[in-house]
Design a protein around this motif. Structure first.
Motif, mmCIF file in Angstrom:
data_model
loop_
_atom_site.group_PDB
_atom_site.id
_atom_site.type_symbol
_atom_site.label_atom_id
_atom_site.label_comp_id
_atom_site.label_asym_id
_atom_site.label_seq_id
_atom_site.Cartn_x
_atom_site.Cartn_y
_atom_site.Cartn_z
ATOM 1 N N MET A 1 27.940 -25.213 -12.100
ATOM 2 C CA MET A 1 26.738 -25.135 -10.915
ATOM 3 C C MET A 1 26.601 -26.270 -10.113
ATOM 4 N N VAL A 2 26.845 -27.576 -10.348
ATOM 5 C CA VAL A 2 26.976 -28.631 -9.690
ATOM 6 C C VAL A 2 28.319 -28.249 -8.459
ATOM 7 N N VAL A 3 29.049 -28.042 -9.060
ATOM 8 C CA VAL A 3 30.470 -27.699 -7.960
ATOM 9 C C VAL A 3 29.870 -26.545 -7.004
ATOM 10 N N SER A 4 29.753 -25.670 -7.635
ATOM 11 C CA SER A 4 29.239 -24.121 -6.940
ATOM 12 C C SER A 4 28.303 -24.567 -5.755
ATOM 13 N N ALA A 5 27.393 -25.416 -6.032
ATOM 14 C CA ALA A 5 26.279 -25.827 -5.249
ATOM 15 C C ALA A 5 26.697 -26.789 -4.151
#
Length: 625
Positions: free
Chosen positions: A437-441
């Motif tokens: 989620m961190v990378v995606s966002a």
């Protein structure tokens, strides 16, 4: 005479939006300068039918009475304000247009749908039955369903959110009945010549001389074998029409989209185009220039019907659309319709489902799409990483390879079509999904999308009947357990969440709200993975790092995809980045943006170093103070 009618209709669709230009120009000039600064966008997708359902029975193939259903009115001011506080800018209400379903609304003039051409009991939201009405299941008073949705539009805007709904131009329900068409709007197929397979202004493709036959299977029975007066092995459609996924069989396969029929956009059966094509260089033209191009063109009937639908909902305050299977419709049509929408609302949010990377730029630059799903690149790669099939290093290649269009590639990890992020079939646990989620966002300037329940770890374990586990069913009446615990009987305060679910939601809230405020995330991306993978002791295979920066803000982001081991290392920031950041040798304070910890960046001989300890599934976002 027919061509004259079509040309007149085209001009009506296009010219009807032109009067908005002067008003829009004035309003845009009056905006404050700060409003024009680029900002991250966060979309909260919610399956409207399921959001407010408090029933926990979850009987496979359960009826609406047994399993319950959510309503428009369940989106209270409290619910919407909590969604806003999560860090959301747009809400996508999935499944709003009236689609085919197995429920009796004949008392208010809606015909019953044949279960043999409906998937599940609650029905697929992508088999739309009437584009000028909304799903009666979603209304407290089905006779007032449109008014209830209009009230939801108003509540959504009042709570500072913009809203999207679905439009599905590629196909419509097998039994489409436009009983609510505005004056002058002809129904789909009303003027078709059904004696031929194809004609440019036919809305459908036909199989002359053959009647439709209901698909059969040894492993599937409509309504799971339940008796119903309409289940008789027959469905009246003669001649048969092509099926939504393009099947040209009078008896589609059970795995085809047999509940839908393919819409004809002037593409001949051999694939050639029977409409004007955009001139060379139009990939560089603005939506206004696209709008002008189509003004004097005669286009297929279906183009105008869907343009009319989009403008109908735009006029009601809908702020944008998510287009299902957009790549199955020619990008020239999208140029026609999207430019018309933009003339009415320049800020309209237009999101398309396109899965062919070779076509991305056509649908963005020629089709005038704002955003496409970044599924086959970033999403699929992240899934491979968390399941141990690939190292995260390749994420840098994806980002660099889409540098010219990265802003248009919406990132997600969960939606109604995919396996739930927290499911055993994907990340395995909600915590293992956190680094994804961190990378995606944060890896690009693109919008971020989450699916309701994702933020509290919903794993999609329920078997709804037609829909199976790992995906929250879009075909059945079901409840969503983790989300229901957050909903807490309509209080929308998370009162029944476990401690781990509360912690997870807090993580999403911190992350999403940070992305909305950070101008570095609308700036540049540089990978620092290669230098650290090659030269940094303790930099394990599951770690991935990069920097994001703008003139005013500089971020160092590092994440640990491993859930079994801690990692401690000296993260190197290479000389070319330090030089671009104009940092001299010395120590610089770092503030971590998710959890508030402190650290420092030491620059020596033009190279930076940050001492890092990463726990399993942990990510750190350092901001240079």
């Amino acid at each position: 005479m027919k061509n004259k009618y079509l040309l007149a209709f085209t001009l009506t669709c296009l010219i009807s939006v032109a009067s908005a230009q002067t008003k829009n120009t004035t309003e845009m000039k009056s905006k404050k300068k700060s409003d024009n600064q680029p900002k991250k966008t966060v979309v909260y997708q919610v399956f409207t039918r399921l959001f407010g359902n408090q029933n926990t029975t979850n009987k496979p193939w359960g009826t609406i009475e047994e399993n319950g259903v959510g309503k428009f009115n369940d989106f209270t001011d409290k619910a919407l304000s909590e969604i806003k506080k999560l860090g959301v800018t747009h809400i996508w209400y999935t499944g709003v247009p009236h689609h085919a379903l197995v429920n009796d609304y004949t008392s208010i003039g809606i015909s019953n749908d044949d279960p043999e051409v409906v998937k599940g009991r609650a029905g697929s939201p992508y088999a739309v039955k009437d584009y000028y009405q909304v799903n009666p299941d979603l209304a407290v008073n089905p006779e007032k369903r449109l008014e209830e949705f209009e009230a939801l539009i108003e509540r959504t805007h009042k709570n500072g959110l913009k809203l999207l709904i679905d439009i599905v131009p590629n196909h419509i329900a097998r039994k489409y009945e436009g009983k609510n068409n505005p004056k002058g709007v002809r129904d789909f197929g009303a003027d078709d010549n059904t004696s031929v397979e194809y004609a440019r202004d036919n809305n459908f493709y036909y199989i002359p001389g053959q009647a439709f036959q209901v698909p059969t299977s040894d492993n599937y029975k409509p309504l799971n074998g339940e008796k119903n007066p309409l289940i008789d092995g027959k469905f009246d459609e003669n001649p048969a029409k092509w099926t939504g996924n393009g099947s040209r069989l009078a008896k589609p396969d059970i795995n085809d989209w047999y509940e839908t029929i393919k819409v004809n956009y002037g593409v001949r059966p051999d694939g050639s185009k029977d409409f004007p094509e955009l001139p060379a260089g139009f990939d560089k033209k603005s939506y206004k220039e696209h709008f002008e191009f189509w003004k004097d063109k005669s286009v297929p009937s279906s183009w105008m019907k869907f343009c009319d639908i989009a403008l109908f909902w735009t006029a009601k305050g809908v702020d944008g659309f998510r287009y299902d299977m957009a790549e199955m419709v020619p990008y020239e049509f999208w140029s026609f319709m999207n430019s018309a929408i933009k003339m009415k609302n320049p800020d309209a949010f237009l999101l398309a489902e396109v899965y062919n990377p070779n076509e991305y730029r056509n649908y963005i630059n020629l089709g005038k799409m704002d955003y496409l799903y970044d599924k086959v690149e970033t999403y699929d790669y992240l899934k491979d990483v968390i399941q141990g099939r690939k190292l995260p290093d390749g994420l840098s290649n994806i980002q660099n390879g889409m540098k010219d269009i990265e802003h248009h590639m919406l990132h997600f990890l969960d939606n109604h079509d995919e396996q739930r992020l927290a499911s055993p079939e994907f990340a395995g646990t909600p915590e293992k999904g956190k680094p994804l989620m961190v990378v995606s966002a944060t890896i690009s300037t693109s919008p971020t999308m989450i699916y309701f329940g994702q933020e509290v770890g919903e794993a999609g374990n329920e078997n709804g009947g037609f829909g199976t586990h790992s995906r929250t069913s879009i075909f059945d009446y079901v409840g969503v357990p983790n989300h229901q615990r957050w909903m807490n009987g309509g209080k929308f305060d998370g009162g029944k969440l476990s401690d781990s679910e509360k912690s997870l939601r807090d993580f999403y809230k911190r992350l999403l709200n940070f992305t909305l405020k950070s101008n570095a995330l609308m700036g540049k991306f540089s990978e620092i993975q290669s230098v650290n993978r090659d030269k940094t002791e303790g930099y394990k295979e599951g770690i991935y790092s990069y920097v994001r920066y703008s003139k005013d803000e500089k971020l160092i982001i590092t994440t640990n995809f491993s859930w079994v081991s801690e990692a401690t290392f000296d993260l190197k920031i290479p000389a070319d980045i330090i030089k671009e950041w104009k940092l001299k040798d010395g120590n610089y304070a770092l503030n971590e943006q998710l959890y508030g910890s402190k650290s420092s960046l030491n620059v020596k001989n033009g190279v930076g170093v940050v001492k890092v300890t990463l726990n399993p599934s942990e990510s750190l976002i350092f901001k240079i103070k």
